[in-house]
Write an enzyme that holds these catalytic residues in place. Structure first.
Site, PDB file in Angstrom:
ATOM      1  N   HIS A 647       0.813  -1.222   0.000  1.00  0.00           N
ATOM      2  CA  HIS A 647       0.000   0.000   0.000  1.00  0.00           C
ATOM      3  C   HIS A 647       0.846   1.271   0.000  1.00  0.00           C
ATOM      4  O   HIS A 647       0.320   2.364  -0.245  1.00  0.00           O
ATOM      5  CB  HIS A 647      -0.996  -0.013   1.174  1.00  0.00           C
ATOM      6  CG  HIS A 647      -0.413   0.350   2.500  1.00  0.00           C
ATOM      7  ND1 HIS A 647      -0.052  -0.590   3.444  1.00  0.00           N
ATOM      8  CD2 HIS A 647      -0.142   1.559   3.058  1.00  0.00           C
ATOM      9  CE1 HIS A 647       0.402   0.027   4.518  1.00  0.00           C
ATOM     10  NE2 HIS A 647       0.356   1.331   4.307  1.00  0.00           N
ATOM     11  N   ASP A 700      -0.680  -7.576   1.631  1.00  0.00           N
ATOM     12  CA  ASP A 700      -0.031  -6.259   1.677  1.00  0.00           C
ATOM     13  C   ASP A 700       1.478  -6.443   1.892  1.00  0.00           C
ATOM     14  O   ASP A 700       1.999  -6.275   3.001  1.00  0.00           O
ATOM     15  CB  ASP A 700      -0.641  -5.419   2.794  1.00  0.00           C
ATOM     16  CG  ASP A 700      -0.215  -3.963   2.731  1.00  0.00           C
ATOM     17  OD1 ASP A 700       0.376  -3.567   1.708  1.00  0.00           O
ATOM     18  OD2 ASP A 700      -0.480  -3.230   3.702  1.00  0.00           O
ATOM     19  N   GLY A 792       2.923   6.483   8.839  1.00  0.00           N
ATOM     20  CA  GLY A 792       4.356   6.652   8.629  1.00  0.00           C
ATOM     21  C   GLY A 792       5.150   5.431   9.029  1.00  0.00           C
ATOM     22  O   GLY A 792       6.310   5.291   8.661  1.00  0.00           O
ATOM     23  N   SER A 794       3.989   2.434   8.254  1.00  0.00           N
ATOM     24  CA  SER A 794       3.609   1.440   7.257  1.00  0.00           C
ATOM     25  C   SER A 794       4.827   0.867   6.543  1.00  0.00           C
ATOM     26  O   SER A 794       5.765   1.596   6.194  1.00  0.00           O
ATOM     27  CB  SER A 794       2.679   2.068   6.212  1.00  0.00           C
ATOM     28  OG  SER A 794       1.437   2.407   6.794  1.00  0.00           O
ATOM     29  N   GLY A 795       4.801  -0.441   6.324  1.00  0.00           N
ATOM     30  CA  GLY A 795       5.893  -1.113   5.647  1.00  0.00           C
ATOM     31  C   GLY A 795       7.028  -1.510   6.550  1.00  0.00           C
ATOM     32  O   GLY A 795       7.919  -2.270   6.155  1.00  0.00           O
TER      33      GLY A 795
END
Length: 844
Positions: A647, A700, A792, A794-795
């Site tokens: 995403h 994801d 922020g 994310s990942g």
């Protein structure tokens, strides 16, 4: 008495004069039978005398020589070395004693070595394996430092446990004073000590290489390990004797310290003495220390000994050191009276190691009617072999209780408006010590707006009665009135109803699993099916998921959902077999590619700290989009591959899908500082999962191929990827990291943040997310809220520490409702479901 060894183990004999040729032959007397008879008689007497002398004097010494191995035979022998010191009464210290080449040093050392030789010779067992004694240094007092070596042949290795420090010390104390008085250069010797020492630290100052004598002054000077800043030689044996003026102490700081992380082979060992006697050890260290956690030590007096030993084939740069003399009065002065409502206090010279032999007392006084709370933000008083229940060496004493070791949380309250805190360090082993804050509080309201734990710790009221042990002593979960939809455990703790019968002992007393459908003689599969106990480990797959054969040695070769599949297709039924430092696969594939998940830098545990330390999470990466700065996180899984979330790139704005618009920053800690350790790389390719669903965040996951490889270092290092059979059980503490927003709707963080979260049961996860999670997702966090990933992050990685002390990435920060909301935990991509996908696309 058996012949002793003299002159520094040269096996010299007692002076025995054999009759020479001239002595045996009388002057010639012509043609007289009397003379001939006399000559024959003398010859017979000489022969008899010579034989007797050889039998009673020479032969025993030859046998002793044959039984005492020489230094050259060291590799084939069990070598034991004992080091210590002794005080010479009525002897005067001379400056010349500082120089081992001086006549004064040689004469006195030889005389003392002769005394030790004779003393050991009085014990037949010790003398049989005795090699030599060496005086290594002198200091004011007059104190002589010694070491004694014994060699036991391999065929007699069973005798090694009998040659103990107590045995050696008993012999020395029993005989050294008498031998000292008999010596040509008479000495009165007292206070002799001896303890077992690594033979590699035994140095003879008169013939050793890499032995240095340093004089500390108020001016900072430096010394370095051999080869620095390049790799040190293999089998380094170096020693630094540091002296300071009388009345001073010595401070040594290591701005750079990088030794192989195996203290059994490579280490720096520092002593509060000129002897390697462990009774005066300050610390033994190895590994790689970050600049935020340097090694800094202080002596109790004007002497210090530093040893550098390496045997590992892996060579490192070694160290760079700075030293200077400081006032011994300052080093020993601490404590005091504290009268303010709030304040701070620390061990002497914190964050350097506190000195040995220090006693401090702090007396805190606040107004009558108030009480005192002390919170330790750092607490490290660790010492080898010391039980934290006893604390018989270094300790902090408060309210009559001693505390030592390393503690992640320590908060204490006073019983009145006065609190006395004492700190004690003995003569051996020091540590970082502590940093503490205190404040006065109203006992009627000890934690304004918060819940007061029995430990004195204050927590958010939202954390009370939420099913989690936030106080550490369960006091926040006791005497709770359970809400509707909660289960009341037998011990009074409240747990969500959907935690009942989930095969996890959530209550702690098993009461939430006691009334479940399976009988006592039944086994429950992970899917809830009940089967007879006899199905477990019977070599047959009775449960649909094979959970009845998980972790069964008897089921070797049977493949279940919990089996680790080796490279040769062999199945290992052992929980989390990969990278556990035990080879289970015949082809060794379970321990292949395991140079991951370790933090090269050594870190201290900061109590309650949320700012990450430099190099604490060396796999964390910051992804910057064009000129927008940090946008998402990622993790290093190989030198050219990063792992992140789809995403972050699958936006309606197609520019986010272009690799050239992204830059990666590995080894970063502070977003606003130019750090030399940061490695900047472009992105060559972005691979998102073809089945990624932008509506549900299913699948994801994304891979980033870098334009050029990373160079692994202390701040840049890959995390381990779990196999598809790896289990991260509910309740397991894990860590999420990133530069995301510090609160919902807030600004992103400047410093890398870390947060400890817990894996949440799948059933609970499905319930609180109202069925929005798929099997490729997992929940982690706290149902009470308060701790979570945010925008922020994310990942970024969710990592968990294995029993083998290896960090595995469990999940990827994916989605959630807001940040840290109650009953809205973070949802992560479950990596165990994507191991084959990662291998297919990245070859990792």
């Amino acid at each position: 008495m058996s012949t002793a060894m003299y002159n520094n183990c040269q096996n010299g004999n007692e002076n025995v004069t054999f009759l020479g040729k001239d002595s045996k032959m009388p002057s010639k007397q012509k043609r007289t039978g009397l003379v001939v008879g006399l000559v024959l008689g003398l010859l017979v007497l000489a022969a008899v005398a010579g034989f007797l002398i050889w039998w009673f004097a020479v032969r025993p010494n030859q046998l002793q020589q044959d039984s005492v191995p020489k230094m050259g035979a060291q590799r084939n022998l069990g070598t034991l070395v004992f080091s210590g010191e002794m005080t010479l009464v009525d002897a005067t210290y001379k400056p010349e004693y500082n120089d081992p080449k001086s006549l004064e040093f040689r004469e006195t050392a030889d005389a003392l070595q002769d005394i030790l030789n004779k003393t050991i010779a009085n014990d037949n067992f010790l003398f049989k394996y005795y090699n030599k004694s060496v005086i290594s240094a002198f200091s004011d007092g007059l104190i002589a430092y010694h070491w004694i070596r014994f060699d036991i042949p391999p065929e007699q290795s069973e005798l090694i446990p009998k040659l103990t420090a107590d045995r050696v010390l008993e012999t020395l104390r029993r005989g050294v004073r008498q031998e000292g008085k008999r010596s040509i250069q008479a000495f009165t010797i007292i206070n002799i000590t001896a303890s077992i020492t690594d033979p590699r630290m035994a140095r003879n100052p008169r013939d050793s290489e890499c032995l240095f004598r340093l004089d500390a002054t108020s001016t900072i000077q430096k010394f370095q390990s051999p080869g620095y800043p390049n790799e040190h030689p293999v089998q380094t044996r170096c020693q630094w004797q540091i002296r300071a003026p009388e009345g001073s102490a010595i401070m040594v700081k290591f701005p750079y310290f990088y030794v192989q992380d195996s203290c059994s082979t490579d280490y720096v060992f520092i002593f509060d003495s000129l002897s390697t006697d462990t009774a005066h050890a300050i610390t033994q260290n190895c590994g790689h220390r970050p600049p935020t956690n340097p090694l800094e030590v202080i002596s109790s007096g004007n002497l210090m000994l530093i040893n550098f030993i390496t045997d590992s084939t892996v060579q490192r740069p070694g160290f760079d050191a700075r030293y200077n003399a400081i006032s011994a009065i300052t080093a020993a002065t601490c404590g005091g009276v504290l009268n303010n409502l709030t304040g701070n206090f620390t061990t002497p010279f914190y964050p350097s190691f506190y000195p040995p032999m220090v006693d401090c007392t702090w007396n805190i006084n606040v107004p009558i009617g108030m009480k005192i709370r002390v919170k330790f933000t750092m607490f490290r008083l660790k010492e080898p072999g010391v039980s934290i229940r006893v604390c018989n060496k270094d300790y902090v004493q408060i309210n009559g209780t001693k505390y030592c070791g390393e503690r992640s949380a320590l908060t204490l309250n006073s019983n009145s408006n006065n609190m006395v805190i004492t700190f004690h360090s003995d003569s051996s082993y020091t540590d970082k010590g502590f940093s503490a804050q205190y404040n006065a509080y109203d006992p009627q309201n000890p934690c304004p707006g918060q819940f007061s734990c029995a430990t004195g710790f204050c927590i958010s009221k939202e954390l009370q009665c939420d099913g989690w042990n936030d106080c550490g002593d369960m006091s926040d979960e006791k005497k709770c009135k359970c809400e509707e939809g909660h289960f009341v455990c037998d011990n009074g703790i409240c747990k969500p109803m959907y935690w009942v019968c989930d095969q996890v002992n959530d209550c702690g007393d098993g009461s939430d699993e006691r009334q479940c459908s399976c009988q006592k003689n039944q086994f429950r599969c992970t899917d809830g099916t009940c089967l007879p106990n006899t199905v477990t480990c019977n070599g047959a797959r009775d449960c649909a998921d094979g959970s009845d054969e998980a972790s069964c040695k008897e089921s070797a070769g049977m493949c279940t959902d919990f089996s680790f599949k080796c490279g040769n297709d062999q199945c290992v039924n052992k929980l989390n077999a990969e990278c556990d430092k035990v080879t289970d696969c015949l082809d060794g594939s379970d321990e292949k590619d395991c140079d991951c998940g370790e933090r090269p830098y050594k870190h201290n545990r900061i109590v309650g700290g949320q700012n990450a330390d430099v190099g604490e999470w060396p796999w964390q990466v910051s992804l910057h989009f064009q000129t927008s700065g940090h946008v998402c996180g990622a993790s290093i899984i190989a030198n050219k591959w990063l792992l992140s979330a789809s995403h972050c790139f699958m936006s309606e704005d197609l520019s986010y899908r272009e690799p050239g618009n992204w830059m990666t920053y590995s080894g970063m800690n502070d977003q606003q500082k130019e750090e030399k350790s940061v490695q900047i790389r472009g992105v060559k390719n972005i691979i998102t999962h073809t089945d990624y669903n932008q509506m549900t965040y299913d699948n994801d996951i994304a891979l980033l191929e870098l334009t050029e490889p990373l160079v692994f270092s202390s701040t840049v290092h890959p995390v381990c990827l779990p196999s598809n059979s790896h289990v991260f059980p509910p309740g397991m503490p894990c860590w999420v990291t990133g530069w995301g927003a510090l609160r919902e709707g807030g600004n992103t963080a400047t410093l890398l943040q870390k947060a400890e979260v817990k894996i949440i049961n799948d059933t609970v996860c499905d319930t609180v997310t109202e069925g929005q999670v798929t099997s490729r997702m997992l929940c982690s966090g706290f149902l009470s809220g308060g701790v979570d990933a945010c925008q922020g992050d994310s990942g970024g990685p969710l990592v968990c520490l294995s029993e083998a002390n290896i960090w595995f990435q469990c999940g990827i920060v994916s989605w959630g409702e807001g940040c840290a909301r109650r009953n809205k935990p973070g949802v992560y991509t479950r990596l165990t479901k994507f191991r084959q996908w990662i291998r297919k696309h990245a070859g990792v």
